[in-house]
Design an enzyme around this catalytic site. Structure first.
Site, PDB file in Angstrom:
ATOM      1  N   SER A   1       3.693   3.941 -15.353  1.00 25.18           N
ATOM      2  CA  SER A   1       2.594   4.603 -16.064  1.00 25.18           C
ATOM      3  C   SER A   1       1.364   4.657 -15.169  1.00 25.18           C
ATOM      4  O   SER A   1       1.062   3.691 -14.472  1.00 25.18           O
ATOM      5  CB  SER A   1       2.194   3.804 -17.325  1.00 25.18           C
TER       6      SER A   1
ATOM      7  N   HIS B   1       0.970   1.283 -13.050  1.00 27.88           N
ATOM      8  CA  HIS B   1       1.582   0.060 -13.562  1.00 27.88           C
ATOM      9  C   HIS B   1       3.083   0.290 -13.708  1.00 27.88           C
ATOM     10  O   HIS B   1       3.509   1.310 -14.257  1.00 27.88           O
ATOM     11  CB  HIS B   1       0.968  -0.310 -14.915  1.00 27.88           C
TER      12      HIS B   1
ATOM     13  N   ARG C   1      -5.940  -8.176  -8.493  1.00 27.96           N
ATOM     14  CA  ARG C   1      -6.999  -9.008  -9.069  1.00 27.96           C
ATOM     15  C   ARG C   1      -7.396  -8.399 -10.410  1.00 27.96           C
ATOM     16  O   ARG C   1      -7.536  -7.174 -10.518  1.00 27.96           O
ATOM     17  CB  ARG C   1      -8.256  -9.040  -8.177  1.00 27.96           C
ATOM     18  N   ILE C   2      -7.584  -9.251 -11.393  1.00 28.59           N
ATOM     19  CA  ILE C   2      -8.058  -8.760 -12.686  1.00 28.59           C
ATOM     20  C   ILE C   2      -9.563  -8.557 -12.596  1.00 28.59           C
ATOM     21  O   ILE C   2     -10.291  -9.447 -12.131  1.00 28.59           O
ATOM     22  CB  ILE C   2      -7.681  -9.745 -13.807  1.00 28.59           C
ATOM     23  N   LEU C   3     -10.015  -7.380 -12.989  1.00 27.96           N
ATOM     24  CA  LEU C   3     -11.447  -7.052 -12.908  1.00 27.96           C
ATOM     25  C   LEU C   3     -12.131  -7.422 -14.221  1.00 27.96           C
ATOM     26  O   LEU C   3     -11.540  -7.334 -15.289  1.00 27.96           O
ATOM     27  CB  LEU C   3     -11.615  -5.557 -12.632  1.00 27.96           C
TER      28      LEU C   3
ATOM     29  N   THR D   1      -9.561   0.395 -18.602  1.00 29.32           N
ATOM     30  CA  THR D   1     -10.585  -0.028 -19.558  1.00 29.32           C
ATOM     31  C   THR D   1     -10.589  -1.560 -19.574  1.00 29.32           C
ATOM     32  O   THR D   1      -9.780  -2.194 -18.896  1.00 29.32           O
ATOM     33  CB  THR D   1     -10.280   0.497 -20.975  1.00 29.32           C
TER      34      THR D   1
ATOM     35  N   GLY E   1       0.789  -1.228   0.000  1.00 28.05           N
ATOM     36  CA  GLY E   1       0.000   0.000   0.000  1.00 28.05           C
ATOM     37  C   GLY E   1       0.820   1.276   0.000  1.00 28.05           C
ATOM     38  O   GLY E   1       0.316   2.333   0.389  1.00 28.05           O
TER      39      GLY E   1
ATOM     40  N   GLU F   1       6.847   6.223  -8.701  1.00 26.90           N
ATOM     41  CA  GLU F   1       5.427   5.870  -8.840  1.00 26.90           C
ATOM     42  C   GLU F   1       4.584   6.741  -7.906  1.00 26.90           C
ATOM     43  O   GLU F   1       3.530   7.258  -8.292  1.00 26.90           O
ATOM     44  CB  GLU F   1       5.192   4.401  -8.478  1.00 26.90           C
TER      45      GLU F   1
ATOM     46  N   ASN G   1      -5.154   3.369 -12.651  1.00 34.04           N
ATOM     47  CA  ASN G   1      -4.253   2.318 -12.184  1.00 34.04           C
ATOM     48  C   ASN G   1      -2.819   2.795 -12.354  1.00 34.04           C
ATOM     49  O   ASN G   1      -2.518   3.557 -13.271  1.00 34.04           O
ATOM     50  CB  ASN G   1      -4.466   1.030 -12.997  1.00 34.04           C
TER      51      ASN G   1
ATOM     52  N   LEU H   1      -6.657  -5.246 -20.409  1.00 34.73           N
ATOM     53  CA  LEU H   1      -5.732  -5.250 -19.273  1.00 34.73           C
ATOM     54  C   LEU H   1      -4.550  -4.307 -19.516  1.00 34.73           C
ATOM     55  O   LEU H   1      -3.834  -4.444 -20.515  1.00 34.73           O
ATOM     56  CB  LEU H   1      -5.207  -6.680 -19.033  1.00 34.73           C
ATOM     57  N   ASP H   2      -4.370  -3.352 -18.604  1.00 30.25           N
ATOM     58  CA  ASP H   2      -3.267  -2.378 -18.666  1.00 30.25           C
ATOM     59  C   ASP H   2      -3.258  -1.641 -20.019  1.00 30.25           C
ATOM     60  O   ASP H   2      -2.182  -1.213 -20.486  1.00 30.25           O
ATOM     61  CB  ASP H   2      -1.910  -3.062 -18.421  1.00 30.25           C
TER      62      ASP H   2
HETATM   63  C1  GAR Z   1       3.609  -1.100  -7.386  1.00 26.81           C
HETATM   64  O1  GAR Z   1       4.905  -1.195  -7.887  1.00 26.81           O
HETATM   65  C2  GAR Z   1       2.599  -1.051  -8.526  1.00 26.81           C
HETATM   66  O2  GAR Z   1       3.052  -0.344  -9.641  1.00 26.81           O
HETATM   67  C3  GAR Z   1       2.444  -2.515  -8.844  1.00 26.81           C
HETATM   68  O3  GAR Z   1       2.430  -3.162  -7.600  1.00 26.81           O
HETATM   69  C4  GAR Z   1       3.205  -2.403  -6.672  1.00 26.81           C
HETATM   70  C5  GAR Z   1       2.359  -2.129  -5.453  1.00 26.81           C
HETATM   71  O4  GAR Z   1       3.116  -1.539  -4.431  1.00 26.81           O
HETATM   72  N1  GAR Z   1       1.234  -2.764  -9.582  1.00 26.81           N
HETATM   73  C6  GAR Z   1       1.115  -3.684 -10.513  1.00 26.81           C
HETATM   74  O5  GAR Z   1       2.008  -4.442 -10.819  1.00 26.81           O
HETATM   75  C7  GAR Z   1      -0.246  -3.741 -11.166  1.00 26.81           C
HETATM   76  N2  GAR Z   1      -0.240  -4.634 -12.279  1.00 26.81           N
HETATM   77  P1  GAR Z   1       2.380  -0.777  -3.241  1.00 26.81           P
HETATM   78  O6  GAR Z   1       1.345  -1.759  -2.674  1.00 26.81           O
HETATM   79  O7  GAR Z   1       3.491  -0.527  -2.244  1.00 26.81           O
HETATM   80  O8  GAR Z   1       1.761   0.464  -3.778  1.00 26.81           O
END
Ligand code: GAR
Length: 198
Positions: free
Chosen positions: A137, A110, A92-94, A142, A13, A175, A108, A145-146
């Site tokens: 990114s 990514h 989870r994939i929605l 949509t 998180g 990020e 989202n 996926l991604d």
């Molecule tokens: C982040 O690096 C995020 O970009 C990635 O998971 C991590 C979550 O970290 N998300 C994905 O890979 C989505 N496909 P966090 O829980 O510390 O924010």
């Protein structure tokens, strides 16, 4: 009118914490809910410490009943009356039905320079491909996926001695910054792209 934001997480998180902390002062939005599909997500305690209501919809008891899980998810999210949903490490994939209910209102983060490396293991795939650049990114969600419109990207150089782990560690704080910036604009109705090189 201040916008209400629901943030969906599955793990640590850290992006969620950055988003919550960014929504103060004259920011057009506030966090209304942090929801996790994982009861053990470390981010839940972090959200509680920040005074944000939390909910857990554990996907495991639903087994293969994806519609059942998403029905419960949709009810929990809708109860919080959000204007915007932010996926922040939600793994989870929605389904297209869920996404259709929130299209244009769901973001989202990514860890790749989309459209490169949709899905998982983005840092390792970047290294394996010998790429000189990597990044993260923020995009609208949509049904693909991604694959939704990209609203922001931060680009970093890949060094010869970089590993998947070093890339992940360097990218995560970027990020956090990018997601907070894009959300602020998005909540104000601005979908113009933010491209930064770190
Ligand atoms: C982040 O690096 C995020 O970009 C990635 O998971 C991590 C979550 O970290 N998300 C994905 O890979 C989505 N496909 P966090 O829980 O510390 O924010």
């Amino acid at each position: 009118m201040t916008k209400r934001v629901a943030i969906l997480i599955s793990g640590s998180g850290s992006n969620m914490v950055s988003l919550v902390k960014s929504m103060t002062g004259d920011h057009p939005a506030r966090a209304a809910l942090v929801l996790s599909n994982n009861p053990d997500a470390a981010g839940l305690a972090k959200a509680q410490a920040l005074g944000i209501p939390t909910k857990v919809i554990d996907h495991r008891p639903f087994g293969k009943d994806r519609a059942g899980f998403e029905g419960a998810l949709l009810t929990a999210v809708t109860d919080a009356q959000p204007d915007i949903i932010c996926l922040a490490g939600f793994m989870r994939i929605l389904t297209p039905d869920f996404i259709a209910a929130w299209e244009g209102k769901m973001l989202n983060i990514h860890p790749s320079l989309l459209p490169k490396y949709k899905g998982l293991n983005t840092h390792a795939r970047t290294i394996a491909a010998g790429d000189r650049e990597h990044g993260c990114s923020v995009h609208e969600v949509t049904a693909e996926l991604d694959g939704g419109p990209v609203l922001g990207q931060t680009i970093i150089d890949v060094a010869a001695d970089d590993t998947a782990e070093s890339l992940a560690a360097r990218l995560l704080p970027l990020e956090h910054d990018l997601y907070a910036k894009v959300l602020r604009r998005f909540a104000a109705g601005d979908r113009s792209k933010i491209i930064t090189r770190a």
